[in-house]
Write a protein that holds these residues in place. Sequence first.
Motif, PDB file in Angstrom:
ATOM      1  N   ALA A 150       1.157  -1.341   0.251  1.00  0.00           N
ATOM      2  CA  ALA A 150      -0.217  -0.440  -0.057  1.00  0.00           C
ATOM      3  C   ALA A 150       0.634   1.309  -0.445  1.00  0.00           C
ATOM      4  N   TYR A 151       0.667   1.651  -0.932  1.00  0.00           N
ATOM      5  CA  TYR A 151       0.904   3.557  -1.108  1.00  0.00           C
ATOM      6  C   TYR A 151       0.438   4.284  -0.804  1.00  0.00           C
ATOM      7  N   LYS A 152       0.385   5.620   0.261  1.00  0.00           N
ATOM      8  CA  LYS A 152      -0.263   6.652   0.432  1.00  0.00           C
ATOM      9  C   LYS A 152       0.322   8.029   0.283  1.00  0.00           C
ATOM     10  N   PRO A 153      -0.042   8.727  -0.867  1.00  0.00           N
ATOM     11  CA  PRO A 153       1.027  10.145  -0.622  1.00  0.00           C
ATOM     12  C   PRO A 153       1.376  10.714   0.611  1.00  0.00           C
ATOM     13  N   ILE A 154       1.840  11.779   0.788  1.00  0.00           N
ATOM     14  CA  ILE A 154       2.358  12.420   1.945  1.00  0.00           C
ATOM     15  C   ILE A 154       2.397  14.467   1.699  1.00  0.00           C
ATOM     16  N   ILE A 155       1.504  14.439   2.151  1.00  0.00           N
ATOM     17  CA  ILE A 155       0.668  15.773   1.485  1.00  0.00           C
ATOM     18  C   ILE A 155       1.332  17.106   2.494  1.00  0.00           C
ATOM     19  N   ASN A 156       1.431  17.748   2.441  1.00  0.00           N
ATOM     20  CA  ASN A 156       1.988  18.708   3.056  1.00  0.00           C
ATOM     21  C   ASN A 156       0.758  20.004   3.537  1.00  0.00           C
ATOM     22  N   ASP A 157       1.194  20.812   3.985  1.00  0.00           N
ATOM     23  CA  ASP A 157      -0.001  22.070   4.377  1.00  0.00           C
ATOM     24  C   ASP A 157      -0.804  22.762   2.548  1.00  0.00           C
ATOM     25  N   TYR A 166       5.107   4.074   3.004  1.00  0.00           N
ATOM     26  CA  TYR A 166       5.155   2.542   2.250  1.00  0.00           C
ATOM     27  C   TYR A 166       4.363   1.558   2.979  1.00  0.00           C
ATOM     28  N   ILE A 167       3.377   0.273   2.969  1.00  0.00           N
ATOM     29  CA  ILE A 167       3.325  -0.506   4.167  1.00  0.00           C
ATOM     30  C   ILE A 167       3.650  -1.709   2.781  1.00  0.00           C
ATOM     31  N   GLY A 168       4.122  -2.679   3.155  1.00  0.00           N
ATOM     32  CA  GLY A 168       4.433  -3.922   2.849  1.00  0.00           C
ATOM     33  C   GLY A 168       3.720  -4.790   3.599  1.00  0.00           C
ATOM     34  N   THR A 169       2.574  -5.208   3.092  1.00  0.00           N
ATOM     35  CA  THR A 169       1.375  -6.831   4.054  1.00  0.00           C
ATOM     36  C   THR A 169       2.262  -7.782   3.894  1.00  0.00           C
ATOM     37  N   ARG A 170       2.410  -8.267   5.162  1.00  0.00           N
ATOM     38  CA  ARG A 170       2.683  -9.553   5.352  1.00  0.00           C
ATOM     39  C   ARG A 170       1.344 -11.235   4.627  1.00  0.00           C
ATOM     40  N   SER A 171       1.587 -11.198   3.250  1.00  0.00           N
ATOM     41  CA  SER A 171       1.489 -12.585   2.298  1.00  0.00           C
ATOM     42  C   SER A 171       1.720 -13.163   2.916  1.00  0.00           C
TER      43      SER A 171
END
Length: 325
Positions: A150-157, A166-171
């Motif tokens: 899962a990749y999620k954008p980091i957004i500033n103010d 980024y999070i890599g799941t335990r598949s």
Amino acid sequence: MRSLKNQVTLLVMGIIALVTMIVILVFYLQARPILLMNTETEAKRDIAAAEAIIDLKHPGPWHTRGGILYKGQAEVNNNYFLVDYIKELTGASCSIYLNNVCVSTTEIDGDCYIRAVDQSVPKEVRSKVLEAGQIYLGQAEVEGRVSQAAYKPIINDDGQVIGVLYIGTRSSLYNSIIYGSMKTIGIAGLILAVLIALITRYFVDRKLVKSKPLREVDAEIWRSPKQELVHNSIKDNDFDMLDTLLDWQQELPKGLNPLTLKEILLFLLENDGDEVTVKDVSKSMSLSTVTVRRYLDYMEECGLVDVEQEYGSVGRPLKLYKLKG
């Protein structure tokens, strides 16, 4: 050329192997979407947990200063304590990117055994997350390994995308379940194929025995232990004579039975060297004299026996039969 029973056995094993492969394929096609859905659900949960942990430990907005990524007042670059803490709580690998470059990660460079920073966001993720500002859920290659991520954008103010979480799941758990099940199905199919093939071979053997030509069955009967002493006394050329007679079975006149013919021949072989009469054969084999005479006349026509006539004082001459030497 393989025997019939071997062909049937191989055919049965092939059919069961094919059915097993189809079952495995169907199972995989059915289970794979469930696997992906479960891992995506876990990825969403883990990335939400990661965001909550980061906000809790380092309150404040995301921003950059001097080429360094900050969360509130905390510097994120090379902040391995933060990503390790997320991995400890969620069990998932974690990486934080400044724009397109990784600045903190739990991933280890296999060659150097150090943190795999300075790596780029996978190309399949870049356009959707960095350019479109959307969450990416799916498989991605990180450090040469494909994992559900899962990749999620980091957004500033200011609403600008300045990085990626980024999070890599335990598949591995789901993979072990699905591939373990496929392995179990394959082994069960193999065992079933062997068992059914053996059962099939057994019944084919029985069927072939039942359907053997009469001459083959009779030959086995003649060589039973009960006749062992008789056969031990029979010469090889006598068996040649018997084989010759067997070859003539299909040419027997109407009303003559091959089995009876061979029984009479065996009786003559047992009395090799002695002359016998129709009554001798009839009494020994419990057959009528008319029947015995028909068989002996046929054997005389085939040249298998010598016939002599013994004249008495009255009545018809008595015929004496003896196998030709």
